[in-house]
Design a protein around this motif. Sequence first.
Motif, mmCIF file in Angstrom:
data_model
loop_
_atom_site.group_PDB
_atom_site.id
_atom_site.type_symbol
_atom_site.label_atom_id
_atom_site.label_comp_id
_atom_site.label_asym_id
_atom_site.label_seq_id
_atom_site.Cartn_x
_atom_site.Cartn_y
_atom_site.Cartn_z
ATOM 1 N N VAL A 3 10.829 -1.051 -6.643
ATOM 2 C CA VAL A 3 10.691 -0.373 -5.362
ATOM 3 C C VAL A 3 11.020 1.094 -5.571
ATOM 4 C CG1 VAL A 3 11.626 -0.177 -3.035
ATOM 5 C CG2 VAL A 3 11.274 -2.428 -4.052
ATOM 6 N N ARG A 4 10.179 1.974 -5.020
ATOM 7 C CA ARG A 4 10.400 3.421 -5.153
ATOM 8 C C ARG A 4 11.026 3.962 -3.878
ATOM 9 N NH1 ARG A 4 5.484 6.455 -7.888
ATOM 10 N NH2 ARG A 4 6.933 8.102 -7.415
ATOM 11 N N PHE A 5 11.917 4.933 -4.064
ATOM 12 C CA PHE A 5 12.627 5.520 -2.944
ATOM 13 C C PHE A 5 12.186 6.955 -2.668
ATOM 14 C CE2 PHE A 5 15.120 1.969 -4.293
ATOM 15 C CZ PHE A 5 15.608 1.442 -3.112
ATOM 16 N N ASP A 6 11.079 7.382 -3.274
ATOM 17 C CA ASP A 6 10.616 8.760 -3.101
ATOM 18 C C ASP A 6 9.272 8.860 -2.406
ATOM 19 O OD1 ASP A 6 9.220 7.659 -5.254
ATOM 20 O OD2 ASP A 6 8.988 9.585 -6.240
ATOM 21 N N LEU A 7 8.712 7.760 -1.948
ATOM 22 C CA LEU A 7 7.410 7.806 -1.301
ATOM 23 C C LEU A 7 7.567 8.181 0.170
ATOM 24 C CD1 LEU A 7 5.750 4.608 -2.789
ATOM 25 C CD2 LEU A 7 5.464 6.979 -3.525
ATOM 26 N N PRO A 8 6.793 9.138 0.644
ATOM 27 C CA PRO A 8 6.900 9.525 2.048
ATOM 28 C C PRO A 8 6.322 8.449 2.955
ATOM 29 C CG PRO A 8 5.085 10.671 1.012
ATOM 30 C CD PRO A 8 5.804 9.921 -0.080
ATOM 31 N N GLU A 9 6.823 8.401 4.174
ATOM 32 C CA GLU A 9 6.245 7.537 5.191
ATOM 33 C C GLU A 9 5.349 8.407 6.055
ATOM 34 O OE1 GLU A 9 8.893 4.961 7.284
ATOM 35 O OE2 GLU A 9 10.102 4.636 5.491
ATOM 36 N N VAL A 10 4.070 8.319 5.812
ATOM 37 C CA VAL A 10 3.098 9.148 6.513
ATOM 38 C C VAL A 10 2.722 8.474 7.825
ATOM 39 C CG1 VAL A 10 0.796 10.171 6.378
ATOM 40 C CG2 VAL A 10 2.236 10.037 4.327
ATOM 41 N N ASP A 11 2.793 9.243 8.903
ATOM 42 C CA ASP A 11 2.358 8.740 10.203
ATOM 43 C C ASP A 11 1.471 9.799 10.849
ATOM 44 O OD1 ASP A 11 4.074 10.696 11.282
ATOM 45 O OD2 ASP A 11 5.685 9.255 11.632
ATOM 46 N N ALA A 12 1.028 9.547 12.064
ATOM 47 C CA ALA A 12 0.110 10.467 12.733
ATOM 48 C C ALA A 12 0.720 11.863 12.879
ATOM 49 C CB ALA A 12 -0.290 9.919 14.096
ATOM 50 N N PHE A 13 2.018 11.946 13.142
ATOM 51 C CA PHE A 13 2.661 13.244 13.318
ATOM 52 C C PHE A 13 2.792 14.004 12.003
ATOM 53 C CE2 PHE A 13 6.634 15.724 13.187
ATOM 54 C CZ PHE A 13 6.219 16.772 13.990
ATOM 55 N N THR A 14 3.212 13.342 10.921
ATOM 56 C CA THR A 14 3.455 14.040 9.652
ATOM 57 C C THR A 14 2.217 14.170 8.773
ATOM 58 O OG1 THR A 14 4.138 12.006 8.509
ATOM 59 C CG2 THR A 14 5.876 13.313 9.597
ATOM 60 N N ARG A 15 1.133 13.502 9.138
ATOM 61 C CA ARG A 15 -0.090 13.536 8.318
ATOM 62 C C ARG A 15 -0.550 14.965 7.994
ATOM 63 N NH1 ARG A 15 -2.523 9.617 10.457
ATOM 64 N NH2 ARG A 15 -1.877 8.200 8.822
ATOM 65 N N PRO A 16 -0.550 15.935 8.937
ATOM 66 C CA PRO A 16 -0.973 17.297 8.584
ATOM 67 C C PRO A 16 -0.090 17.920 7.493
ATOM 68 C CG PRO A 16 -0.963 17.046 10.959
ATOM 69 C CD PRO A 16 -0.323 15.805 10.385
#
Length: 150
Positions: A3-16
């Motif tokens: 399991v990696r702890f550095d992957l971003p959680e991309v959502d509609a707000f942070t996508r840009p």
Amino acid sequence: MAVRFDLPEVDAFTRPYWAAAAEGRLLLRRCRAEGCGAAHHYPREFCPRCWSEDVVWEPASGRATLYTWSVVHRNDLPPFGDRVPYVAAVVELAEGPRMMTEVTDCAESDLRIGMPLAVHFRTEPAERPDGGPVVDGEDTGYATAVFRPA
């Protein structure tokens, strides 16, 4: 795969933000409320100074100065253990806000408070341990803003 702890959680707000990073651009949020105009980072849907929700994305210059740092010699969370030692830092962006990041391409003995830095981006594949994508059903990879001496 661990399991990696550095992957971003991309959502509609942070996508840009993440899309711009993948293109080598750093974005900030700026308040458009009368009498405020504050830039901020990390991205929020409101201004942390005046609480206005009239905030927009804007490109940052990519210039910063080193505010503080710590050299990390041990980190057991994947994939950070493979990166030690690394320099965890807070930089002050030219636009004003401070940002948590990493300083790369610089010997620990050369680090100085106030030293000029420039953004660059660490890119990595986005695959999760289950083989699934992180962004919109595609394994597009991701880019993280890090800084090095200017």
